[in-house]
Every structure is written in structure tokens, then in C-alpha cells.
Write a protein that holds these residues in place. Structure first.
Motif, short mmCIF file in Angstrom:
data_model
loop_
_atom_site.label_atom_id
_atom_site.label_comp_id
_atom_site.label_asym_id
_atom_site.label_seq_id
_atom_site.Cartn_x
_atom_site.Cartn_y
_atom_site.Cartn_z
N PHE A 207 0.99 -1.18 0.01
CA PHE A 207 -0.10 0.07 0.08
C PHE A 207 0.93 1.10 0.12
CE2 PHE A 207 -3.05 -3.06 1.75
CZ PHE A 207 -3.88 -3.11 0.80
N ILE A 208 2.10 1.08 0.09
CA ILE A 208 2.96 2.35 0.39
C ILE A 208 3.09 2.90 -1.30
CG2 ILE A 208 5.28 3.23 0.73
CD1 ILE A 208 5.60 1.40 3.04
N PRO A 209 3.60 1.92 -2.29
CA PRO A 209 3.59 2.48 -3.57
C PRO A 209 2.28 2.94 -4.06
CG PRO A 209 4.18 0.12 -3.64
CD PRO A 209 4.09 0.73 -2.15
N ALA A 210 1.08 2.09 -3.58
CA ALA A 210 -0.15 2.44 -3.95
C ALA A 210 -0.49 3.86 -3.60
CB ALA A 210 -1.08 1.35 -3.33
N LEU A 211 -0.36 4.31 -2.50
CA LEU A 211 -0.56 5.64 -2.04
C LEU A 211 0.16 6.83 -2.55
CD1 LEU A 211 -0.76 5.13 2.03
CD2 LEU A 211 -2.60 5.76 0.37
N CYS A 212 1.43 6.32 -3.16
CA CYS A 212 2.13 7.49 -3.95
C CYS A 212 1.43 7.52 -5.34
CB CYS A 212 3.40 6.94 -4.09
SG CYS A 212 4.52 6.78 -2.43
N LEU A 213 1.04 6.63 -5.79
CA LEU A 213 0.29 6.65 -6.98
C LEU A 213 -1.09 7.27 -7.08
CD1 LEU A 213 0.96 3.14 -8.48
CD2 LEU A 213 2.31 5.29 -9.29
N SER A 214 -1.56 7.55 -5.71
CA SER A 214 -2.93 8.27 -5.67
C SER A 214 -2.65 9.53 -6.05
CB SER A 214 -3.29 7.84 -4.30
OG SER A 214 -2.75 8.49 -3.49
N VAL A 215 -1.71 10.15 -6.31
CA VAL A 215 -1.61 11.63 -6.63
C VAL A 215 -2.06 11.96 -8.02
CG1 VAL A 215 0.43 12.07 -5.12
CG2 VAL A 215 0.86 11.27 -7.60
N VAL A 216 -2.43 10.76 -8.81
CA VAL A 216 -2.79 11.01 -10.21
C VAL A 216 -4.12 11.16 -10.00
CG1 VAL A 216 -3.33 9.84 -12.05
CG2 VAL A 216 -1.10 9.42 -11.07
N PRO A 217 -4.70 12.36 -10.54
CA PRO A 217 -6.27 12.67 -10.28
C PRO A 217 -7.00 12.12 -11.23
CG PRO A 217 -4.85 14.46 -11.74
CD PRO A 217 -3.89 13.45 -11.28
N LEU A 218 -6.96 10.96 -11.50
CA LEU A 218 -8.00 10.15 -12.15
C LEU A 218 -8.62 9.11 -11.32
CD1 LEU A 218 -6.31 9.45 -15.39
CD2 LEU A 218 -8.19 11.14 -15.25
N ASP A 219 -10.13 9.15 -10.88
CA ASP A 219 -10.54 8.44 -10.05
C ASP A 219 -10.72 6.80 -10.41
OD1 ASP A 219 -12.23 8.28 -7.58
OD2 ASP A 219 -13.68 7.28 -8.58
N ILE A 220 -10.71 6.55 -11.57
CA ILE A 220 -10.82 4.99 -12.26
C ILE A 220 -9.38 4.70 -11.87
CG2 ILE A 220 -10.27 5.98 -14.31
CD1 ILE A 220 -12.39 2.82 -13.45
N PHE A 221 -8.36 5.32 -12.24
CA PHE A 221 -7.08 4.94 -11.87
C PHE A 221 -6.75 4.40 -10.55
CE2 PHE A 221 -2.33 5.74 -11.00
CZ PHE A 221 -1.88 4.97 -11.75
N ARG A 222 -7.43 5.40 -9.57
CA ARG A 222 -7.28 5.28 -8.17
C ARG A 222 -7.97 3.91 -7.73
NH1 ARG A 222 -8.28 11.16 -6.12
NH2 ARG A 222 -6.29 12.43 -6.67
N TRP A 223 -8.99 3.67 -8.39
CA TRP A 223 -9.76 2.41 -8.15
C TRP A 223 -8.78 1.21 -8.43
CZ3 TRP A 223 -13.31 1.02 -4.55
CH2 TRP A 223 -14.26 2.03 -4.33
N VAL A 224 -8.32 1.13 -9.93
CA VAL A 224 -7.49 0.15 -10.04
C VAL A 224 -6.21 -0.02 -9.32
CG1 VAL A 224 -6.06 -0.68 -11.94
CG2 VAL A 224 -8.26 0.40 -12.60
N VAL A 225 -5.55 0.87 -8.76
CA VAL A 225 -4.45 1.10 -7.82
C VAL A 225 -4.92 0.19 -6.59
CG1 VAL A 225 -2.64 2.11 -6.76
CG2 VAL A 225 -3.10 2.70 -9.10
N ALA A 226 -5.87 0.81 -6.00
CA ALA A 226 -6.26 0.24 -4.75
C ALA A 226 -6.80 -1.24 -4.87
CB ALA A 226 -7.49 1.05 -4.24
N GLY A 227 -7.38 -1.67 -5.94
CA GLY A 227 -7.91 -3.03 -6.03
C GLY A 227 -6.67 -3.79 -6.46
N VAL A 228 -5.83 -3.34 -7.24
CA VAL A 228 -4.54 -4.47 -7.40
C VAL A 228 -3.66 -4.48 -6.10
CG1 VAL A 228 -2.13 -4.65 -8.50
CG2 VAL A 228 -4.21 -3.78 -9.92
N ALA A 229 -3.67 -3.73 -5.24
CA ALA A 229 -2.82 -3.49 -4.06
C ALA A 229 -3.45 -4.47 -3.16
CB ALA A 229 -2.63 -2.29 -3.39
#
Length: 279
Positions: A207-229
Motif C-alpha cells: 500500500f506504500i507505492p499504491a498511496l504514492c500513485l494516488s496523486v494521479v487525479p483520475l478516480d478510475i486509476f485510483r480504483w485500479v491501484v487500490a484493487g491491485v494492491a
């Protein structure tokens, strides 16, 4: 004539009453033997002397060695309040921690429990949770700051990000392993509590790299990152506990499924409260 007679008589009287004392020469003076001939006396107790011991009635608490003494070591439940009892769980090298982090990033191996069974640590889980708190607070603060500046709105720092993250990560990595420890003991498949704390602690690293990727302002991208993590973290925990939980009988599959779903639920909570930035 008379005066000479009296003088002769007086001289005879003096010579008779005070006899001549011969010169004694060197006189040796001897004193009786006593303890004053040596200092301090050999039989003294509690005196200032390198070879003497403390008085019999002295408190020798501080003169006893506490290392390796059975009397000084707490026993039973009192060990929980002794710092020395937790020392072995922090006795790991950087290479050991990095190797365990690497294993957590490859969840399908399922060999983490095997490798750490003889030496589970709490050092890695502690710093992983602490890093997650810092990253969650700093990333959330940075994103909200930039968003407010772009909209030219006033920005205020939200301290709740720190307190909420600390409660979430420290609480999850403590309460969930403790609850699982009780459940496994109930189903006659007990596992070490420290082993479970170690496993769950390293499972959160993704979840550490996943949180770092959450800076990308796309909600669908954040859902994908959170789901994979969440999927990787849940798979890591479930596969490492599957072999052990099989000893719990026919219900082992339900326990593994509950562990997997609970880890996915953590990912959803992180997405809703930490991966989402609202202005």
C-alpha cells in the motif's frame, strides 16, 4: 670548724638518699599488640578498604548482577511489560527486512511463513505502518494543497489525516492478527501471535507505492491501484496461512476466505478515505 662538719654531713646525707643512676644507653620501648599496628584492621567490616566487604547489615541490592539472574527476570504475564522480552523480535538485519519485503511483493510464492517461522520480527511491521502513516498524511496534504491553489481557494492543514491513518494502520495490524490468533486456537490450529503480526505487517507494504500513485487525479486509476494492491495483499496473507489453517478441519476454507475478504475490505477503506481527495 663547725661549718665544715655540717657540710660533710650534708654531703653524706645527699649521697645516701639519691644514688647515682647509670647511663642506660639505648632504651627499647615496647607496646602491647593491638589493632592499631595496621590500618585498616584485618578483621574490620565495612571500612574503606579495597579488600574488605560491605557491612553485614548493608543493602546489597545494587551490588548484585542483574544480567543472567533468574530472580531479576519477570515471569508469566509480567514478561509483557519487560523490554527485554521484545528484544529478539527486533534483532534483524536490513538485508532480512528487504528480503521479507520482496517476498510480500510476490504473493503467489506462499513461502513467507516458512522463511520467518524461526525468526519472526516486529521491526519491519512497525516501520511499514509508520511509513504508511507518514505517506498517507503527506500525500493527502500535498494533493489537497495543490488542488486548493489551482482553484485559488484558501487551504487549511487537516491534522485528522495523521490521527486517522495512525489509528487505521496500527489498529488493523494489531487487532486482526490478535483476533485470528484466538480463532485458530479455538479450532485447534494455533499459530504464533508474533508470526501473525509479522505476516500482517509485511502484507501492508504494497500500500506504500499504491498511496504514492494516488496523486494521479483520475478516480478510475485510483480504483485500479487500490484493487491491485488489495488483491496482492490479500493473496499474500491467505496463501501463507492456507497450509496451516488446513489443520482446522473442514471449515479451513471459510477461514481463508474470510481472511482474503477482510484484506480486500481494507483496500476499499483506503480508497474511500485516503485515495480520494475532495476539495
Amino acid at each position: 670548724m663547725m661549718s665544715g662538719k655540717y657540710t660533710s654531713i650534708d654531703n653524706q646525707k645527699v649521697s645516701g638518699s639519691v644514688p647515682a643512676v647509670p647511663d642506660p644507653g639505648h632504651v627499647a620501648v615496647r607496646f602491647a599488640d593491638s589493632n592499631l599496628k595496621t590500618f585498616p584492621p584485618s578483621d574490620a567490616k565495612g571500612k574503606i578498604s579495597g579488600g574488605s566487604g560491605p557491612p553485614r547489615d548493608a543493602d546489597d541490592t545494587f551490588s548484585k548482577s542483574t544480567l543472567g539472574s533468574d530472580d531479576s527476570q519477570p515471569s508469566g504475564w509480567f514478561k509483557m511489560f519487560s523490554v527485554a522480552s521484545y528484544k529478539p523480535y527486533f534483532d534483524v538485519d536490513t538485508s532480512d527486512v528487504l528480503e521479507r519485503i520482496k517476498d510480500s511483493l510476490f504473493p503467489f510464492r506462499g513461502s513467507f511463513n516458512e522463511k520467518t517461522s524461526s525468526n519472526p520480527d516486529l521491526y519491519g511491521p512497525f516501520w511499514i505502518c509508520t511509513t504508511l502513516i507518514f505517506v498517507a498524511a503527506s500525500i493527502g496534504t500535498f494533493v489537497t494543497y495543490v488542488a486548493h491553489k489551482l482553484k485559488k481557494e484558501q487551504w487549511n492543514y487537516d491534522i485528522n489525516l495523521v490521527t486517522w491513518s495512525a489509528g487505521l494502520f496500527y489498529g488493523y495490524v494489531t487487532v486482526v492478527p490478535l483476533g485470528l490468533y484466538v480463532i485458530l486456537k479455538y479450532f485447534s490450529a494455533p499459530s504464533g501471535l508474533v508470526q501473525l503480526l509479522c505476516l500482517y505487517g509485511y502484507s501492508l507494504f504494497i500500500f506504500i507505492p499504491a498511496l504514492c500513485l494516488s496523486v494521479v487525479p483520475l478516480d478510475i486509476f485510483r480504483w485500479v491501484v487500490a484493487g491491485v494492491a488489495g488483491f496482492m495483499s490479500a493473496t499474500f496473507v491467505a496463501l501463507n496461512l492456507r497450509a496451516h489453517i488446513k489443520n482446522a478441519g473442514e471449515r479451513w476454507f471459510l477461514i481463508v476466505a474470510a481472511i482474503f475478504l477482510l484484506q480486500l475490505a481494507l483496500a476499499v477503506v483506503l480508497k474511500i478515505y485516503l485515495f480520494t481527495v475532495s476539495v
